[in-house]
Scaffold this active site. Structure first.
Site, PDB file in Angstrom:
ATOM      1  N   MET A  32     -35.677 -49.286  48.527  1.00  0.00           N
ATOM      2  CA  MET A  32     -34.674 -49.108  49.587  1.00  0.00           C
ATOM      3  C   MET A  32     -34.992 -47.869  50.416  1.00  0.00           C
ATOM      4  O   MET A  32     -34.120 -47.335  51.117  1.00  0.00           O
ATOM      5  CB  MET A  32     -33.272 -49.012  48.980  1.00  0.00           C
ATOM      6  CG  MET A  32     -32.902 -50.302  48.236  1.00  0.00           C
ATOM      7  SD  MET A  32     -31.150 -50.602  48.134  1.00  0.00           S
ATOM      8  CE  MET A  32     -30.628 -49.192  47.208  1.00  0.00           C
ATOM      9  N   ALA A  73     -36.206 -43.916  51.507  1.00  0.00           N
ATOM     10  CA  ALA A  73     -35.985 -42.523  51.078  1.00  0.00           C
ATOM     11  C   ALA A  73     -36.908 -42.260  49.885  1.00  0.00           C
ATOM     12  O   ALA A  73     -36.479 -41.862  48.795  1.00  0.00           O
ATOM     13  CB  ALA A  73     -34.514 -42.263  50.740  1.00  0.00           C
ATOM     14  N   SER A 126     -34.283 -39.718  42.271  1.00  0.00           N
ATOM     15  CA  SER A 126     -33.475 -40.785  42.862  1.00  0.00           C
ATOM     16  C   SER A 126     -33.214 -40.434  44.321  1.00  0.00           C
ATOM     17  O   SER A 126     -33.048 -39.247  44.665  1.00  0.00           O
ATOM     18  CB  SER A 126     -32.137 -40.884  42.115  1.00  0.00           C
ATOM     19  OG  SER A 126     -31.196 -41.598  42.892  1.00  0.00           O
ATOM     20  N   HIS A 173     -40.913 -43.637  43.354  1.00  0.00           N
ATOM     21  CA  HIS A 173     -41.436 -44.820  44.051  1.00  0.00           C
ATOM     22  C   HIS A 173     -42.963 -44.775  44.092  1.00  0.00           C
ATOM     23  O   HIS A 173     -43.637 -45.783  43.886  1.00  0.00           O
ATOM     24  CB  HIS A 173     -40.925 -44.864  45.499  1.00  0.00           C
ATOM     25  CG  HIS A 173     -39.439 -44.966  45.635  1.00  0.00           C
ATOM     26  ND1 HIS A 173     -38.675 -43.947  46.159  1.00  0.00           N
ATOM     27  CD2 HIS A 173     -38.576 -45.972  45.350  1.00  0.00           C
ATOM     28  CE1 HIS A 173     -37.401 -44.314  46.187  1.00  0.00           C
ATOM     29  NE2 HIS A 173     -37.318 -45.543  45.700  1.00  0.00           N
ATOM     30  N   LYS A 232     -36.185 -46.559  35.213  1.00  0.00           N
ATOM     31  CA  LYS A 232     -34.984 -45.766  35.498  1.00  0.00           C
ATOM     32  C   LYS A 232     -33.776 -46.700  35.671  1.00  0.00           C
ATOM     33  O   LYS A 232     -32.688 -46.412  35.214  1.00  0.00           O
ATOM     34  CB  LYS A 232     -35.200 -44.957  36.767  1.00  0.00           C
ATOM     35  CG  LYS A 232     -33.935 -44.655  37.502  1.00  0.00           C
ATOM     36  CD  LYS A 232     -33.940 -43.308  38.129  1.00  0.00           C
ATOM     37  CE  LYS A 232     -32.579 -42.951  38.614  1.00  0.00           C
ATOM     38  NZ  LYS A 232     -32.046 -43.951  39.562  1.00  0.00           N
ATOM     39  N   ARG A 281     -30.640 -40.812  45.870  1.00  0.00           N
ATOM     40  CA  ARG A 281     -29.288 -40.246  45.997  1.00  0.00           C
ATOM     41  C   ARG A 281     -29.233 -38.764  45.620  1.00  0.00           C
ATOM     42  O   ARG A 281     -28.240 -38.099  45.916  1.00  0.00           O
ATOM     43  CB  ARG A 281     -28.299 -41.040  45.149  1.00  0.00           C
ATOM     44  CG  ARG A 281     -27.990 -42.424  45.708  1.00  0.00           C
ATOM     45  CD  ARG A 281     -26.910 -43.118  44.878  1.00  0.00           C
ATOM     46  NE  ARG A 281     -26.601 -44.450  45.372  1.00  0.00           N
ATOM     47  CZ  ARG A 281     -27.245 -45.545  45.014  1.00  0.00           C
ATOM     48  NH1 ARG A 281     -28.255 -45.481  44.183  1.00  0.00           N
ATOM     49  NH2 ARG A 281     -26.892 -46.726  45.498  1.00  0.00           N
TER      50      ARG A 281
HETATM   51  P1  AMP Z   1     -34.758 -48.025  44.972  1.00  0.00           P
HETATM   52  O1  AMP Z   1     -35.416 -47.585  46.234  1.00  0.00           O
HETATM   53  O2  AMP Z   1     -33.824 -47.009  44.387  1.00  0.00           O
HETATM   54  O3  AMP Z   1     -34.171 -49.412  45.054  1.00  0.00           O
HETATM   55  O4  AMP Z   1     -35.934 -48.128  43.894  1.00  0.00           O
HETATM   56  C1  AMP Z   1     -37.055 -48.938  44.115  1.00  0.00           C
HETATM   57  C2  AMP Z   1     -37.834 -49.017  42.826  1.00  0.00           C
HETATM   58  O5  AMP Z   1     -38.251 -47.707  42.429  1.00  0.00           O
HETATM   59  C3  AMP Z   1     -37.005 -49.592  41.653  1.00  0.00           C
HETATM   60  O6  AMP Z   1     -37.824 -50.439  40.874  1.00  0.00           O
HETATM   61  C4  AMP Z   1     -36.623 -48.343  40.899  1.00  0.00           C
HETATM   62  O7  AMP Z   1     -36.365 -48.566  39.529  1.00  0.00           O
HETATM   63  C5  AMP Z   1     -37.848 -47.478  41.091  1.00  0.00           C
HETATM   64  N1  AMP Z   1     -37.530 -46.072  40.881  1.00  0.00           N
HETATM   65  C6  AMP Z   1     -36.510 -45.374  41.450  1.00  0.00           C
HETATM   66  N2  AMP Z   1     -36.486 -44.118  40.971  1.00  0.00           N
HETATM   67  C7  AMP Z   1     -37.501 -44.022  40.082  1.00  0.00           C
HETATM   68  C8  AMP Z   1     -37.996 -42.976  39.246  1.00  0.00           C
HETATM   69  N3  AMP Z   1     -37.444 -41.770  39.218  1.00  0.00           N
HETATM   70  N4  AMP Z   1     -39.070 -43.237  38.463  1.00  0.00           N
HETATM   71  C9  AMP Z   1     -39.655 -44.461  38.476  1.00  0.00           C
HETATM   72  N5  AMP Z   1     -39.233 -45.493  39.234  1.00  0.00           N
HETATM   73  C10 AMP Z   1     -38.169 -45.273  40.025  1.00  0.00           C
END
Ligand code: AMP
Length: 281
Positions: A30, A32, A187, A37, A151, A189
């Site tokens: 998503m 950021a 994260s 990531h 995570k 956030r």
């Molecule tokens: P998001 O952008 O939050 O939807 O995350 C995209 C992907 O990155 C998802 O598969 C998350 O689980 C992964 N992700 C987010 N934060 C972390 C982190 N700190 N370590 C490893 N993977 C992460």
């Protein structure tokens, strides 16, 4: 690096790319973007995939409108990071591209209890949104490998179950959580935390590590009590702390109850919701 904003542009490109018999590795995000990531992208590059990353803030997985409104957006910086990581394709669709009609129908997948516990209880509708967007993105990208972060333990378990029921094989590669130096799970956030909240936030993982070190000696009921007490005393508002079987996500009563166990937590600092987990066994 190629950037596509429409399904048809991406499809046209993938049709051509197919001729080269690439293994497509897919990292849905998503945006950021942070080192968490990027670790997923690194895994894909190490596997020599044709690496495709999507950035799409999926409105239907937000059960809280304020959370959606203030979700950080850093497109330019994201593209620079992806370029530096030598990602092959970035897919940056609009909501209209992902959901051209209001009633995206998806197959009737079975998830058992996986969607009913933890995040499923505290974020009603969240996983319906995640499942829909993942099905749609996977149908567009058709990767061989899908990289997801541990995570979001419950999310990767649910999508893993979905992949088992898909009509074509996609291999899920769960990736370890990347943490800041003080232990806080990275994260998008986190950037919304105030400096004071940011100082408190690492306590979440510190307590999970304590749980891991004591899980064999202290009865789980007592541990749960302790975690709730400590988090609340540190200024968190706890949604849940659960110790569950990694396969079924059903809470265990004792350490002997399942061959593999994970402790998962979700808690607020102010109105920022943080989640984390630790593998106990
Ligand atoms: P998001 O952008 O939050 O939807 O995350 C995209 C992907 O990155 C998802 O598969 C998350 O689980 C992964 N992700 C987010 N934060 C972390 C982190 N700190 N370590 C490893 N993977 C992460």
């Amino acid at each position: 690096m190629l950037v596509f904003r429409t399904v048809s542009e991406l499809n046209t490109h993938l049709e051509k790319a197919k001729l080269f018999d690439y293994t497509i590795g897919f990292i849905p995000t998503m945006g950021a973007l942070h080192e968490g990531h990027m670790s997923l992208i690194k895994s894909s590059k190490i596997n020599k995939d044709y690496t495709i990353c999507s950035i799409f803030v999926n409105p239907i997985q937000f059960n809280n409108p304020l959370d959606l409104e203030r979700y950080p957006k850093t497109e330019e910086a994201d593209l620079a990071l992806l370029e530096a990581a030598k990602v092959d394709v970035v897919f940056l669709p609009s909501v209209q591209e992902v959901y051209p009609s209001n009633d995206l129908s998806i197959p009737n997948f079975h998830f058992g209890q996986l969607t009913q516990v933890m995040e499923g209880v505290f974020r009603p509708g969240h996983f319906d949104g995640v499942i829909k967007v993942m099905y749609r993105l996977l149908s567009i990208v058709k990767p061989k490998r899908l990289y997801m972060g541990l995570k979001d333990f419950q999310q990767q378990a649910i999508i893993g179950r979905m992949l088992e029921q898909m009509e074509y094989p996609i291999h899920l590669i769960p990736c370890e959580t990347t943490r800041d130096i003080d232990g806080l799970a990275l994260s998008s956030r986190n950037s919304l935390l105030t400096p004071a909240q940011r100082k408190v936030a690492p306590i979440l993982y510190k307590i999970l590590k304590e749980v891991k070190s004591r899980a064999k000696q202290v009865p789980l009921g007592e541990l749960k009590h302790l975690v709730n007490f400590k988090l609340t005393a540190s200024g968190f508002k706890v949604d849940y702390f659960e110790v569950v079987n990694t396969q079924t996500l059903i809470p265990v009563q004792s350490f002997e109850d399942a061959p593999s166990i994970v402790a998962c937590v979700a808690a607020y600092l102010g109105d920022i919701r943080l989640i984390d987990n630790i593998l106990l066994k």
